[in-house]
Design a protein around this motif. Structure first.
Motif, PDB file in Angstrom:
ATOM      1  N   ALA A 112       0.831  -1.210   0.000  1.00 30.12           N
ATOM      2  CA  ALA A 112       0.000   0.000   0.000  1.00 30.12           C
ATOM      3  C   ALA A 112       0.862   1.255   0.000  1.00 30.12           C
ATOM      4  N   ARG A 113       2.054   1.187   0.594  1.00 27.85           N
ATOM      5  CA  ARG A 113       2.931   2.357   0.663  1.00 27.85           C
ATOM      6  C   ARG A 113       3.893   2.447  -0.517  1.00 27.85           C
ATOM      7  N   ILE A 114       4.067   1.322  -1.254  1.00 35.99           N
ATOM      8  CA  ILE A 114       4.866   1.316  -2.487  1.00 35.99           C
ATOM      9  C   ILE A 114       4.048   0.536  -3.515  1.00 35.99           C
ATOM     10  N   PRO A 115       3.087   1.186  -4.182  1.00 33.53           N
ATOM     11  CA  PRO A 115       2.086   0.476  -4.984  1.00 33.53           C
ATOM     12  C   PRO A 115       2.640  -0.345  -6.143  1.00 33.53           C
ATOM     13  N   PHE A 116       3.796   0.000  -6.699  1.00 29.27           N
ATOM     14  CA  PHE A 116       4.348  -0.719  -7.844  1.00 29.27           C
ATOM     15  C   PHE A 116       5.271  -1.860  -7.418  1.00 29.27           C
ATOM     16  N   PRO A 196      33.285  -0.049  -5.945  1.00 26.79           N
ATOM     17  CA  PRO A 196      32.309   0.575  -6.850  1.00 26.79           C
ATOM     18  C   PRO A 196      30.888   0.143  -6.510  1.00 26.79           C
ATOM     19  N   HIS A 197      29.967   1.058  -6.697  1.00 25.46           N
ATOM     20  CA  HIS A 197      28.559   0.785  -6.402  1.00 25.46           C
ATOM     21  C   HIS A 197      27.710   1.511  -7.438  1.00 25.46           C
ATOM     22  N   THR A 198      26.660   0.852  -7.914  1.00 22.82           N
ATOM     23  CA  THR A 198      25.773   1.440  -8.919  1.00 22.82           C
ATOM     24  C   THR A 198      24.349   1.452  -8.406  1.00 22.82           C
ATOM     25  N   ARG A 199      23.698   2.570  -8.564  1.00 24.37           N
ATOM     26  CA  ARG A 199      22.293   2.719  -8.201  1.00 24.37           C
ATOM     27  C   ARG A 199      21.530   3.075  -9.478  1.00 24.37           C
ATOM     28  N   PHE A 200      20.603   2.229  -9.874  1.00 17.39           N
ATOM     29  CA  PHE A 200      19.858   2.437 -11.117  1.00 17.39           C
ATOM     30  C   PHE A 200      18.605   3.271 -10.865  1.00 17.39           C
ATOM     31  N   THR A 201      18.223   4.029 -11.876  1.00 16.74           N
ATOM     32  CA  THR A 201      17.014   4.848 -11.820  1.00 16.74           C
ATOM     33  C   THR A 201      15.969   4.245 -12.751  1.00 16.74           C
ATOM     34  N   TYR A 202      14.713   4.223 -12.284  1.00 19.06           N
ATOM     35  CA  TYR A 202      13.628   3.594 -13.032  1.00 19.06           C
ATOM     36  C   TYR A 202      12.458   4.568 -13.155  1.00 19.06           C
ATOM     37  N   GLU A 203      11.649   4.351 -14.200  1.00 20.65           N
ATOM     38  CA  GLU A 203      10.390   5.055 -14.325  1.00 20.65           C
ATOM     39  C   GLU A 203       9.318   4.058 -14.739  1.00 20.65           C
ATOM     40  N   GLY A 204       8.094   4.425 -14.522  1.00 17.76           N
ATOM     41  CA  GLY A 204       6.955   3.547 -14.803  1.00 17.76           C
ATOM     42  C   GLY A 204       5.804   4.034 -13.952  1.00 17.76           C
ATOM     43  N   GLY A 205       5.362   3.192 -13.004  1.00 19.62           N
ATOM     44  CA  GLY A 205       4.382   3.658 -12.036  1.00 19.62           C
ATOM     45  C   GLY A 205       4.987   4.779 -11.207  1.00 19.62           C
ATOM     46  N   THR A 226      10.112  13.725  -8.880  1.00 15.60           N
ATOM     47  CA  THR A 226      10.280  13.449 -10.307  1.00 15.60           C
ATOM     48  C   THR A 226       9.385  12.326 -10.797  1.00 15.60           C
ATOM     49  N   GLY A 227       8.833  11.524  -9.866  1.00 19.63           N
ATOM     50  CA  GLY A 227       8.059  10.363 -10.253  1.00 19.63           C
ATOM     51  C   GLY A 227       8.905   9.150 -10.555  1.00 19.63           C
ATOM     52  N   ARG A 228      10.220   9.284 -10.419  1.00 20.38           N
ATOM     53  CA  ARG A 228      11.132   8.170 -10.685  1.00 20.38           C
ATOM     54  C   ARG A 228      11.539   7.475  -9.386  1.00 20.38           C
ATOM     55  N   TRP A 229      12.080   6.273  -9.542  1.00 19.63           N
ATOM     56  CA  TRP A 229      12.441   5.414  -8.412  1.00 19.63           C
ATOM     57  C   TRP A 229      13.888   4.955  -8.598  1.00 19.63           C
ATOM     58  N   VAL A 240      16.200  -9.657 -10.143  1.00 22.18           N
ATOM     59  CA  VAL A 240      15.593  -9.351  -8.846  1.00 22.18           C
ATOM     60  C   VAL A 240      14.742  -8.096  -8.949  1.00 22.18           C
ATOM     61  N   VAL A 241      15.252  -7.082  -9.634  1.00 24.70           N
ATOM     62  CA  VAL A 241      14.515  -5.819  -9.765  1.00 24.70           C
ATOM     63  C   VAL A 241      13.235  -6.036 -10.576  1.00 24.70           C
ATOM     64  N   ARG A 242      13.314  -6.832 -11.643  1.00 21.19           N
ATOM     65  CA  ARG A 242      12.110  -7.102 -12.444  1.00 21.19           C
ATOM     66  C   ARG A 242      11.056  -7.833 -11.618  1.00 21.19           C
ATOM     67  N   GLN A 243      11.513  -8.705 -10.720  1.00 16.92           N
ATOM     68  CA  GLN A 243      10.575  -9.440  -9.880  1.00 16.92           C
ATOM     69  C   GLN A 243       9.917  -8.522  -8.858  1.00 16.92           C
ATOM     70  N   LEU A 244      10.713  -7.620  -8.271  1.00 21.12           N
ATOM     71  CA  LEU A 244      10.175  -6.723  -7.258  1.00 21.12           C
ATOM     72  C   LEU A 244       9.339  -5.601  -7.867  1.00 21.12           C
ATOM     73  N   PHE A 245       9.790  -5.077  -9.012  1.00 19.27           N
ATOM     74  CA  PHE A 245       9.143  -3.905  -9.621  1.00 19.27           C
ATOM     75  C   PHE A 245       8.855  -4.183 -11.096  1.00 19.27           C
ATOM     76  N   PRO A 246       7.911  -5.054 -11.391  1.00 14.14           N
ATOM     77  CA  PRO A 246       7.693  -5.485 -12.787  1.00 14.14           C
ATOM     78  C   PRO A 246       7.248  -4.379 -13.729  1.00 14.14           C
ATOM     79  N   SER A 247       6.680  -3.288 -13.214  1.00 13.79           N
ATOM     80  CA  SER A 247       6.173  -2.237 -14.097  1.00 13.79           C
ATOM     81  C   SER A 247       7.205  -1.150 -14.392  1.00 13.79           C
ATOM     82  N   LEU A 248       8.392  -1.251 -13.792  1.00  9.63           N
ATOM     83  CA  LEU A 248       9.374  -0.186 -13.950  1.00  9.63           C
ATOM     84  C   LEU A 248      10.383  -0.499 -15.051  1.00  9.63           C
TER      85      LEU A 248
END
Length: 314
Positions: A112-116, A196-205, A226-229, A240-248
């Protein structure tokens, strides 16, 4: 004059706190402010930690962020909240000991707090005082209020003299080295390694208003309004990211560093301060959320003979 090496959150926050006390300082930065450990548009603020001491320090740091909002006339700390998901008993115990507010969450309450988000965890807790920090606003406000010299420090002597890349030698009453990956090169071993560390940015929901997240798979947060995650992992795994956030859909990335040390807690949080002669060195991990408080404590450290107890969080 106080010389500060490194224009990340700790260096700029310390210079700002010194200026508030009427103490002149110069920040020497070899690149751009907030370009290495402090890079990115947003970071997670949270009270929730695995140690009660860090929970209490985060409560004090939050007051500092609110003070900065008033002084800078800018909104810096979001009200989205923070979710710790998965095995959270240690965090809940630390929060309770620190008398910090939190709420247990069932899977449907996490979603409910992270709908996507497709929630795989059975338990979680909600930290209502957590949120997404507006890092670019904080960087710009601090940089406008302190003196920054663009150069590289090659060596720092115990007497407070610093040799720059152009051959100039600066002499300071005290030197504070908080230059991230460069700190140990200038000061000596502090028992920390950077990777080294990488943080990816996503958009969608739309992520606007979604809570920040920490889970065994990684951590995520909304990037301001921004509406991005953004989602970061020690070992990036798109599956793993596709499984957790399939719409992004991935649209960008931030390359930075992560730190590992025996004195960091299980969540990778903590710091260490050391002194030799007129020189202090400060290094740690996940420091952004403590920025205003660390600025105050480090200003006290460079101006006094005794090191504040709260800077011994190892």
């Amino acid at each position: 004059m106080i010389l500060i090496v490194g224009a990340g959150i700790c260096g700029l926050a310390t210079a700002y706190e010194l200026a508030r006390r009427g103490v002149p300082s110069v920040v020497v930065e070899r690149g751009e402010p907030f370009a290495e450990q402090s890079t990115g548009l947003a970071r997670i603020f949270r009270i929730a930690h695995r140690r009660p001491q860090l929970c209490r320090l985060a409560q004090r740091a939050r007051s500092g962020w609110l003070r900065w909002e008033s002084e800078f006339a800018s909104s810096l700390l979001g009200s989205e909240g923070f979710i710790a998901a998965g095995a959270v008993d240690t965090v809940a115990s630390a929060m309770a000991e620190a008398e910090a507010a939190f709420t247990p969450l069932a899977p449907r309450q996490i979603t409910a707090r992270i709908p996507f988000l497709q929630t795989p965890w059975e338990t979680g807790i909600f930290d209502p005082l957590g949120g997404s920090l507006r890092i670019r606003r904080a960087r710009n406000a601090l940089a406008e209020r302190v003196e920054i010299r663009r150069d590289e420090v090659l060596a720092v002597a115990d007497d407070g003299s610093a040799t720059l890349a152009d051959g100039t030698v600066l002499h300071a009453e005290r030197v504070l080295i908080c230059a991230g990956v460069q700190t140990q090169d200038l000061f000596g071993p502090l028992g920390i390694e950077f990777f080294p560390h990488t943080r990816f940015t996503y958009e969608g929901g739309s992520a606007t208003g979604a809570a920040c997240l920490s889970a065994p798979e990684g951590y995520g947060l909304p990037i301001g309004s921004t509406g991005r995650w953004a989602f970061g992992q020690d070992d990036p795994d798109p599956a793993v990211v596709r499984q957790l956030f399939p719409s992004l859909t991935p649209v960008g990335r931030v390359d930075c560093v992560t730190a590992r040390a025996a004195w960091l807690d299980d969540g990778g949080d903590g710091w260490i301060l050391a002194r030799r002669g007129r020189v202090l060195a400060f290094v740690g991990a996940n420091l952004m959320k403590f920025g205003p408080l660390l600025g105050e404590l480090l200003a006290q450290a460079v101006l006094g003979e005794e090191l504040p107890d709260d800077l011994a969080v190892t």
